[in-house]
Scaffold this motif. Structure first.
Motif, PDB file in Angstrom:
ATOM      1  N   GLY A 160       8.608   7.453  19.381  1.00  0.00           N
ATOM      2  CA  GLY A 160       7.366   7.717  18.663  1.00  0.00           C
ATOM      3  C   GLY A 160       6.208   8.007  19.597  1.00  0.00           C
ATOM      4  O   GLY A 160       6.338   8.018  20.814  1.00  0.00           O
ATOM      5  N   ASP A 161       5.071   8.252  18.991  1.00  0.00           N
ATOM      6  CA  ASP A 161       3.871   8.643  19.712  1.00  0.00           C
ATOM      7  C   ASP A 161       3.104   7.418  20.201  1.00  0.00           C
ATOM      8  O   ASP A 161       2.711   6.572  19.392  1.00  0.00           O
ATOM      9  CB  ASP A 161       2.992   9.467  18.774  1.00  0.00           C
ATOM     10  CG  ASP A 161       1.773  10.056  19.446  1.00  0.00           C
ATOM     11  OD1 ASP A 161       1.405   9.615  20.553  1.00  0.00           O
ATOM     12  OD2 ASP A 161       1.170  10.964  18.860  1.00  0.00           O
ATOM     13  N   ASN A 185       0.123   7.191  21.023  1.00  0.00           N
ATOM     14  CA  ASN A 185      -1.196   7.160  20.383  1.00  0.00           C
ATOM     15  C   ASN A 185      -1.144   6.434  19.040  1.00  0.00           C
ATOM     16  O   ASN A 185      -2.081   5.738  18.666  1.00  0.00           O
ATOM     17  CB  ASN A 185      -1.744   8.578  20.195  1.00  0.00           C
ATOM     18  CG  ASN A 185      -2.031   9.239  21.514  1.00  0.00           C
ATOM     19  OD1 ASN A 185      -2.588   8.629  22.413  1.00  0.00           O
ATOM     20  ND2 ASN A 185      -1.633  10.490  21.640  1.00  0.00           N
ATOM     21  N   PHE A 186      -0.059   6.612  18.306  1.00  0.00           N
ATOM     22  CA  PHE A 186       0.130   5.903  17.035  1.00  0.00           C
ATOM     23  C   PHE A 186       0.173   4.400  17.295  1.00  0.00           C
ATOM     24  O   PHE A 186      -0.468   3.621  16.592  1.00  0.00           O
ATOM     25  CB  PHE A 186       1.426   6.364  16.363  1.00  0.00           C
ATOM     26  CG  PHE A 186       1.727   5.689  15.054  1.00  0.00           C
ATOM     27  CD1 PHE A 186       1.318   6.275  13.861  1.00  0.00           C
ATOM     28  CD2 PHE A 186       2.430   4.489  15.006  1.00  0.00           C
ATOM     29  CE1 PHE A 186       1.605   5.659  12.648  1.00  0.00           C
ATOM     30  CE2 PHE A 186       2.715   3.877  13.806  1.00  0.00           C
ATOM     31  CZ  PHE A 186       2.303   4.463  12.615  1.00  0.00           C
ATOM     32  N   ALA A 218       6.593   2.634  16.228  1.00  0.00           N
ATOM     33  CA  ALA A 218       5.974   3.787  15.584  1.00  0.00           C
ATOM     34  C   ALA A 218       6.633   4.054  14.231  1.00  0.00           C
ATOM     35  O   ALA A 218       7.198   5.114  13.981  1.00  0.00           O
ATOM     36  CB  ALA A 218       6.065   5.010  16.490  1.00  0.00           C
TER      37      ALA A 218
END
Length: 164
Positions: free
Chosen positions: A96-97, A99-100, A109
């Motif tokens: 996943g990201d 930033n998330f 994420a």
């Protein structure tokens, strides 16, 4: 332990590998019985993320294994199993990201919940929030009073989130 011929004689998976040669400093060592050559078994091995994945070539056939280990090559020696490439294990937190993760203050994420009628309950949102997993209460079809009670309960249990 089976021999190379007995392992390969019953497997044809259609896999090929580019002829591009690179300077390889390691070989794969392990039990030949742990190498999968059938498409379904290869898929199963590729889906194991918490173990290393070795793509090897044995007598011209490509197989996959999550077992064994890398060993430094010794000058002038050839291995009976050719290591084509490998991928180290990956933790689910690495997917996943990033930033998330940082934006929502979570460790995974993923988002859960949001089933109408309170099926995705306050208990679920709170339990997952305590584990730093983002979850959403299923508010669809509920009365405003029931929704307000759920929001108050979730906010009280998770004053700093995460919840949606």
């Amino acid at each position: 332990m089976r021999t190379i011929d007995s392992v390969l004689s019953k497997h044809t998976n259609g896999l090929n590998f580019s002829a591009y040669i690179y300077n390889q400093s390691h070989v794969w060592k392990g039990n030949l019985d742990n190498i999968s050559f059938e498409p379904k078994a290869i898929k199963d091995k590729l889906l194991v993320l918490d173990k290393p994945c070795y793509i090897v070539k044995v007598a011209g056939k490509i197989g996959v294994t999550n077992e064994g280990y890398l060993y430094p090559t010794e000058n002038g020696t050839t291995a009976q199993v050719e290591l084509l490439t490998f991928v180290p294990p990956i933790r689910i937190q690495q997917l996943g990201d990033p930033n998330f993760l940082s934006f929502h203050g979570v460790k995974y994420a993923y988002v859960t919940g949001a089933m109408a009628g309170g099926i995705a309950s306050e208990e679920m949102v709170i339990a997952l929030g305590k584990e730093k997993i983002l979850s959403s209460f299923g508010a669809g079809g509920l009365t405003p009073e029931r929704l307000e009670a759920a929001i108050n309960r979730i906010q009280s249990a998770l004053p700093h989130g995460p919840y949606a």
